[in-house]
Each structure stands twice: as C-alpha cells, then as structure tokens.
Design an enzyme around this catalytic site. Structure first.
Site, PDB file in Angstrom:
ATOM      1  N   GLU A  52       7.086  -6.009   8.014  1.00 26.24           N
ATOM      2  CA  GLU A  52       6.282  -5.474   6.903  1.00 26.24           C
ATOM      3  C   GLU A  52       6.647  -4.016   6.627  1.00 26.24           C
ATOM      4  O   GLU A  52       5.802  -3.119   6.737  1.00 26.24           O
ATOM      5  CB  GLU A  52       4.790  -5.569   7.245  1.00 26.24           C
ATOM      6  N   LYS A  89       0.812  -1.226   0.000  1.00 27.96           N
ATOM      7  CA  LYS A  89       0.000   0.000   0.000  1.00 27.96           C
ATOM      8  C   LYS A  89       0.846   1.277   0.000  1.00 27.96           C
ATOM      9  O   LYS A  89       0.385   2.336  -0.380  1.00 27.96           O
ATOM     10  CB  LYS A  89      -0.958   0.017   1.192  1.00 27.96           C
ATOM     11  N   HIS A 129       1.956  -3.957  14.762  1.00 26.25           N
ATOM     12  CA  HIS A 129       2.457  -2.798  14.016  1.00 26.25           C
ATOM     13  C   HIS A 129       2.534  -1.652  15.005  1.00 26.25           C
ATOM     14  O   HIS A 129       1.530  -1.275  15.593  1.00 26.25           O
ATOM     15  CB  HIS A 129       1.513  -2.462  12.857  1.00 26.25           C
TER      16      HIS A 129
END
Ligand SMILES: *Cc1c(COP(=O)(O)O)cnc(C)c1O
Length: 455
Positions: free
Chosen positions: A274, A69, A197
C-alpha cells in the site's frame, strides 16, 4: 485496465523539451505579469509513471495498491488506475473517488481497521470485499453488515524506525491473533490474509523482514485453524524521493529475500503493498512567494564563519504557505529546505535566513535556518518532493486558501501510459527506462546551498 483520457482532467502538456522546472519558471514569469503571487504546486504525472516502472522492476511480485490518503487528486488516481495499480481506501469518499474513475472493486482494499458502520455498508453495497481488521469488535460489525467480506488481519509491527508510527493505534499483537482467527471462524467470516504497516517514512528496511516473518507465523496459526490464507499485504512506508536517508532499492533488497524465504513464489500467496508517499512525493514541487521580509540583527553575536565579530544578520522571509497548509508534517518532525528557481550568480552573497509561514500563528515557521541570497518581496522559493501528505492535510486556517495544483505530463510519458493502459506492461518496458520529462536544468539543491560558506 482503465483508459487514460484527459476528459475532466486539468492537464498541461508542456512543449517538447520543457521540464517541470522550466514549466514552474514559466508560471512564475506569468504570475508576475498577472500580478498573481499565490503559491502553487506543479505535479508531474511523468514522475508517477517513473515511480511505477521503478516499482515493477524492483518488486515484480508485489502489486501496489496506492494509498489514496497520501494525495487524492483525480489526476494521480487516474494515472495509477491506467497503470493498473490497486487502491487502498480508508473511507466512503475515497472509495467513491476511485470507483468514479472506473476502477473495479476487486482492485480496492478497504484498509482501515476501525470503520464507521455507514461507510462499511457503502463499501459492501459497492462490491468492495477486501478489508482489514484488528479487533473482535470489528469482526462483529463486519458479520452484521457486510456482504461476503474478505478479511485481512492487520498485525502490529515494530515501527520504531519510522517518522510516523502506527502500531500504537493499529494492528493486533501476535499473541492475540489465534483468538481473532478463531472468532472470525465462529462468525463464519473468511480471513484471506495478513497485513501490516511499518510506519510512514520508514528508515529501517529490517522492519519489513521482521514483519514478513511475523506474518508467516500468523499464516501458520491460520492454517492450524483450517484457513488457507492467500494474501500478504506489506503496507506502505517506502521512501518518496532519493533525498531520503535510504533509497527505495535498499528496501527492496531486504524485502525480496524475506518474501522468498517466508512466502516463496510457489506458495501461491499473492503479495500486495500500500505505497502512498513512494508514488507521489517527488512528483510535486511547491512554489511559494515571499510576501514580506525583515532583517533581524542579533547584536554582538559574532558569526564564527564571518570571523570579524560583526553583528549576526538573519533575513526573515515570510511566504504564502505554512504549517497550517502544505507544511503540516513539520508538526510531526519533518524538515524542509528551499531551493532557488534561478541559478545563483557566481559571486552572489549568501545569508542566514529563516522562513516563516503566512498565518498569525507564532509557531508557523517552515525553515528555522538555511542559507539563501538576499531575495526581495515578490520573489519565489521552491520546495521539492512535496507530493505526500501536503494537499490532503492542509487547512484554510486564517482564511488562506490551499495552493492550486497544475498537473503536467510530457507527450512521451502520456503515450507510455496510454500504451500500458491498453496492453498492460510489456516485458521490455519492465527493463527499459522510458524517456521522462528531462531532468531539471537549473535545480540548485538546497544542500549545495547549505554547503556554501556564510558571507
Ligand atoms: C497511510 C497508509 C499507507 C501509506 O503509507 P505511506 O507511508 O505513505 O506509504 C498505507 N497503508 C495504510 C493502512 C495507511 O494508513
């Protein structure tokens, strides 16, 4: 490994010795000849390679799964596919993109804890097994419509020190984890690990060590229920450029010991991450054109720096991008400063300036205050570190089109990628620093400009 071929990539190889900054200058010169003043990006794939090598050197144990993204360009995804990273996808389209470049589904994690059922079915049918979840409802959906999923429990963590928090929306609190794990077991689902995250644009490395320690507790909860978890996913949040408050290595200096403590190499736990911003931010420079200019005079407002009681003059530049385009992150507190593409003349006067976007929205301001020389309509300004959450989030509000992106890579960097793609990363490369597009020759940092006195 994927082969890295220029087929259907729109890629330029600048001549030997030409850096990204030179290339931008060339394009600017061409633009004025062609009467085309549209804003444009230059994306340097050599910079993406640099970032990858820096990652491998700093955190050799952690496999990066690039968060698509952040910039979903085929060129970037292809580069990273060739370098052997995995991918974090959140939707059917992102999965399609990554798979269309030949990436094996085992290199994809479907890292959206709240998924649309049709997208889930697509992922399942295309062999994507790893995915995150953080609620009972998601477990029920997965049990109904997913073929042999490998579940990763996303936990909520302290993200107070990040520009973009996430834990209000995603992540199970630690107290809820035993129940979720039990539920997964009752449904016969395989939970292979834990993810978190810390929030995008993290400024507190300790957030990772706390989260890693929390993840350890969830592994232990799982063990009590008979799970043998083998995957830890430490998410994104890493800085995208060295202009950030903390450097990447200041994060890895905290993360590595935390992993050694809670998930030592002999634990057999595979660690992935990530990163989004980290890989692409510094690769892109945006060139915008000054399309209009005004001089605003604030009467009898002495500028202290001038000390002569003169009226304060502010030059207002209107440029052809803005908060509805590549600068959307301004709405979330990000600030930007421009750079010049030409060197300042030694005695060039500098002025207080304000930079506006091109839309009719009165709040479309890119830079509230900066110091720049007296520029004319038709001249250009540059913004560096513009690769993250710019192209993917911009709109065409008011009919203004998104800037085109021109990708470049030096021959040397190209050869490195080919070699890594074919043979993997040799040990020597993990230590050596490859030749890159030469550092920018005339980049005048905005901060230096700001330090100059007001004239
Ligand atoms: C956005 C996102 C990322 C990437 O975050 P960065 O801060 O850009 O590194 C990683 N994982 C998930 C689940 C995300 O939503």
């Amino acid at each position: 490994m994927n082969s890295f071929t220029p087929v259907d990539l729109d890629l330029t190889f600048p001549e030997e010795g030409i850096c990204a900054q030179d290339f931008i200058e060339q394009r600017i010169n061409e633009s004025s000849m062609l009467d085309s003043e549209d804003a444009f990006f230059v994306g340097d794939l050599g910079d993406v390679l640099q970032k990858h090598l820096r990652w491998v050197r700093a955190m050799p144990r952690i496999t990066p799964f690039y968060a698509v993204k952040c910039s979903d360009s085929r060129d970037v995804v292809m580069t990273l596919a060739a370098l052997g990273t995995g991918f974090d996808c959140a939707s059917k389209t992102e999965i399609q993109l990554v798979q269309s470049l030949g990436v094996d589904p085992s290199r994809i994690i479907y890292a959206n804890p709240c998924k649309q059922i049709s997208h889930m079915k697509y992922a399942s049918a295309h062999g994507v097994q790893m995915m995150t979840f953080d609620s009972e409802g998601e477990l029920m959906k997965v049990a109904r419509c997913y073929e042999s999923p490998k579940l990763v429990l996303r936990i909520a963590v302290n993200d107070a020190g990040s520009m973009f928090a996430m834990s209000n929306k995603f992540g199970a609190k630690l107290e809820r984890c035993p129940l979720l794990l039990e539920q997964a077991r009752e449904l016969g689902l395989d939970v292979i690990g834990v993810s978190f995250h810390v929030g995008s644009g993290c400024t507190d490395p300790e957030a990772y060590s706390q989260a890693i320690s929390d993840a350890r507790r969830v592994f232990d909860m799982g063990a009590e229920l008979g799970y043998n978890m083998t995957l830890l996913d430490i998410g994104g949040g890493f800085p995208g450029s060295d202009d950030s408050k903390l450097k990447f290595e200041e994060f890895t200096a905290v993360i590595n010991p935390a992993l050694d403590k809670h998930f030592p190499a002999h634990s057999g736990v595979r660690v992935i991450a990530e990163p989004g911003r980290y890989y692409v931010s510094s690769a892109y420079t945006l060139a915008v054109n000054i399309i209009a200019k005004k001089v605003e005079i604030e009467e009898k407002m002495a500028c202290d720096d001038e000390g002569d009681g003169a009226n304060k003059r502010t030059l207002m530049y209107y440029v052809n991008d803005g908060i509805h385009g590549s600068f959307l992150a301004i709405l979330f507190g990000t600030s930007y400063l421009p750079s010049l593409y030409k060197k300042l003349k030694p005695d060039e006067r500098l002025y207080h300036c304000k930079i506006w976007g091109q839309t009719c929205d009165g709040t479309d301001c890119i830079v509230e205050q900066c110091i720049l020389p007296d520029l004319q309509v038709g001249e250009w300004l540059l913004f560096h570190n513009m690769g993250a959450y710019t192209v993917t989030v911009s709109s065409t509000f008011n009919g203004f089109q998104k800037p085109e992106v021109h990708y470049i890579i030096s021959r040397r960097a190209w050869q490195w990628i080919q070699q890594i793609s074919a043979q993997g990363l040799p040990v020597s490369m993990k230590e050596a620093c490859p030749s890159r597009t030469p550092p920018c020759c005339v980049r005048e940092s905005s901060l230096e400009l700001l330090a100059k006195p007001c004239l």
